[in-house]
Design a protein around this motif. Structure first.
Motif, PDB file in Angstrom:
ATOM      1  N   THR A 290       0.802  -1.068  -0.030  1.00  0.00           N
ATOM      2  CA  THR A 290      -0.109   0.014   0.207  1.00  0.00           C
ATOM      3  C   THR A 290       1.011   1.252   0.129  1.00  0.00           C
ATOM      4  OG1 THR A 290      -0.142   0.341   2.526  1.00  0.00           O
ATOM      5  CG2 THR A 290      -1.987  -1.147   1.170  1.00  0.00           C
ATOM      6  N   HIS A 292       0.320   3.846   1.829  1.00  0.00           N
ATOM      7  CA  HIS A 292       0.799   4.002   3.431  1.00  0.00           C
ATOM      8  C   HIS A 292       1.956   3.295   3.765  1.00  0.00           C
ATOM      9  CE1 HIS A 292      -0.434   3.902   7.735  1.00  0.00           C
ATOM     10  NE2 HIS A 292      -0.003   2.705   7.771  1.00  0.00           N
ATOM     11  N   HIS A 317       4.514  10.536  -4.721  1.00  0.00           N
ATOM     12  CA  HIS A 317       3.281  10.761  -5.717  1.00  0.00           C
ATOM     13  C   HIS A 317       3.539   9.974  -6.897  1.00  0.00           C
ATOM     14  CE1 HIS A 317       5.580  13.740  -8.102  1.00  0.00           C
ATOM     15  NE2 HIS A 317       5.766  14.135  -6.914  1.00  0.00           N
ATOM     16  N   VAL A 326      -2.233  10.191  -9.286  1.00  0.00           N
ATOM     17  CA  VAL A 326      -2.298   9.269  -8.329  1.00  0.00           C
ATOM     18  C   VAL A 326      -1.402   8.024  -8.377  1.00  0.00           C
ATOM     19  CG1 VAL A 326      -5.010   9.371  -7.824  1.00  0.00           C
ATOM     20  CG2 VAL A 326      -4.179   8.056  -9.842  1.00  0.00           C
ATOM     21  N   PRO A 327      -0.932   7.348  -7.480  1.00  0.00           N
ATOM     22  CA  PRO A 327      -1.082   7.326  -6.256  1.00  0.00           C
ATOM     23  C   PRO A 327      -0.453   8.246  -5.473  1.00  0.00           C
ATOM     24  CG  PRO A 327       0.200   5.463  -6.681  1.00  0.00           C
ATOM     25  CD  PRO A 327       0.009   6.200  -7.679  1.00  0.00           C
ATOM     26  N   TYR A 328      -0.991   8.717  -4.204  1.00  0.00           N
ATOM     27  CA  TYR A 328      -0.086   9.573  -3.488  1.00  0.00           C
ATOM     28  C   TYR A 328       0.452   8.953  -2.286  1.00  0.00           C
ATOM     29  CZ  TYR A 328      -2.306  13.167  -6.365  1.00  0.00           C
ATOM     30  OH  TYR A 328      -2.747  13.648  -7.311  1.00  0.00           O
ATOM     31  N   ASN A 333      -3.275   6.418   3.162  1.00  0.00           N
ATOM     32  CA  ASN A 333      -3.797   5.954   1.947  1.00  0.00           C
ATOM     33  C   ASN A 333      -3.319   4.544   1.748  1.00  0.00           C
ATOM     34  OD1 ASN A 333      -4.370   5.491  -0.766  1.00  0.00           O
ATOM     35  ND2 ASN A 333      -2.820   6.798  -1.754  1.00  0.00           N
ATOM     36  N   GLN A 335      -4.635   2.406  -0.538  1.00  0.00           N
ATOM     37  CA  GLN A 335      -4.735   1.826  -1.790  1.00  0.00           C
ATOM     38  C   GLN A 335      -3.568   0.908  -2.138  1.00  0.00           C
ATOM     39  OE1 GLN A 335      -4.494   5.166  -4.856  1.00  0.00           O
ATOM     40  NE2 GLN A 335      -5.345   3.578  -6.406  1.00  0.00           N
TER      41      GLN A 335
END
Length: 385
Positions: A290, A292, A317, A326-328, A333, A335
């Motif tokens: 992810t 994160h 980013h 995306v993605p950040y 986050n 994702q």
């Protein structure tokens, strides 16, 4: 400064669109269906260029393509762009308009032709006056923000996308080598900035990815600093350069920080901390991780150092047709990043009034882990200038 061997090579490539226009547009029809709306609207910008295969200017003249979940797409095109639009190979209905007549009639005709009641737009790209023109033409039209789903199609890069990114990065790295070779004490940040810009175009850039950041000493502690014309480079300064070429519609984004004449013990310790954080990002990046988790691992290296109070930014980013997309890469986050994602890994430390250090690579996520598309040296570099 010794130029790495790979920077001598011009690995220029011819970029072509491998899929027909109808296939590319069908992806946006699928987005409309997934969002539960009748159609998706694209306006000039990165998503428009990806879908159409040709870029068009965004100015005072509205220009949009509407792709229904079912049926043929349609376009509203300024009359003066019809010649260029004919080269796209668009098979749907086209509604054009002239400046002297205004565009409201064309919007009404477009929506009458489409017979839709809901539309997803690009919330970060569509301008208010285009939204208002759609609503004037059909007051009951429901317009929702489909930015995340629409732009999300760009997250997984195709082989052509990656080749274009690599071309932009290679140009950027050759330009950086030329620029660092020319740095001298007493020059202004503006002098270095101009040398960098000239080198980028000399090496084959189509355009700048963004206005470069060239910052020395205390100015480098500002993450988005502007180059100064009234500051002369001094021995012991950190010199931070954040920049990129644009090639074939794709942007590079690279940062390197070097030191002039010498680096203090504290500066070396700060640099070593940022480099360890950067390398940690390379270690953890892989398909399925992810955003994160990457930021958490990278930032933890900075937080566990004596310099934790000088953290100012997230890790990075997404990178592609836009410099920030995306993605950040930030905590919170969750994702998951699929293979084909490209993101920037750019930890930094910024000590107000003294110096800043940032090291930024462009990383491609793969099933096996990751590949760094940037290859410019990252070991602490002291320019004897």
């Amino acid at each position: 400064m010794r130029r790495p061997d790979h920077l001598h090579k011009d690995r220029s490539v011819h970029i072509s669109l491998s899929r027909p226009l109808a296939d590319r547009l069908s992806e946006y029809a699928a987005v409309a269906a997934d969002l539960g709306v009748d159609a998706v609207a694209l306006v000039p910008g990165p998503n428009f260029t990806r879908a159409i295969g040709q870029s068009f200017m965004s100015h005072e003249r509205p220009f949009l393509v509407v792709i229904p979940s079912q049926g043929q797409p349609a376009a509203l095109v300024p009359n003066l762009e019809l010649g260029s639009w004919a080269q796209v190979g668009f098979d749907g209905a086209v509604f054009d308009w002239r400046d002297q007549d205004g565009y409201d009639t064309a919007f009404a005709a477009l929506l009458a032709h489409l017979n839709i009641t809901s539309l997803a737009a690009e919330g970060q790209v569509m301008r208010v006056f285009v939204h208002h023109a759609l609503k004037r033409a059909q007051p009951d039209l429901r317009i929702t923000d489909g930015e995340a789903a629409i732009s999300g199609l760009r997250m997984i890069k195709t082989p052509e996308d990656i080749a274009a990114l690599q071309a932009a990065i290679d140009i950027s790295e050759r330009a950086l080598a030329r620029t660092l070779d020319s740095v001298r004490l007493g020059q202004s940040e503006k002098d270095v900035e101009q040398a960098l810009i000239q080198a980028l175009f000399a090496e084959g850039a189509d355009d700048l990815a963004f206005p470069p950041i060239v910052a020395a000493a205390d100015n480098a502690a500002r993450p988005h600093a502007h180059a100064r014309a009234d500051y002369g480079l001094k021995a012991g300064d950190a010199l931070l350069i954040d920049f990129g070429a644009r090639k074939h519609g794709f942007a590079a984004d690279i940062t390197r920080t070097v030191f002039l004449d010498h680096a203090s013990d504290e500066a070396q310790a700060i640099y070593d901390t940022v480099l360890r954080a950067n390398l940690r990002g390379h270690e953890i990046a892989r398909a399925g991780v992810t955003a994160h988790a990457i930021d958490d691992a990278v930032t933890a290296v900075l937080e566990e150092s004596p310099f934790s109070e000088f953290i100012r930014t997230k890790t990075g980013h997404g990178l592609g047709r836009e410099v920030h997309e995306v993605p950040y890469i930030m905590r919170g986050n969750h994702q998951e990043l699929p293979a084909g994602t490209v993101f920037t890994n750019e930890p930094g430390l910024y000590i107000s009034g003294q110096l800043g250090v940032r090291i930024e690579d462009d990383i491609l996520i793969t099933d096996a882990g990751c590949t760094s598309l940037t290859r410019f040296a990252k070991e602490l570099t002291v320019l004897k200038c």
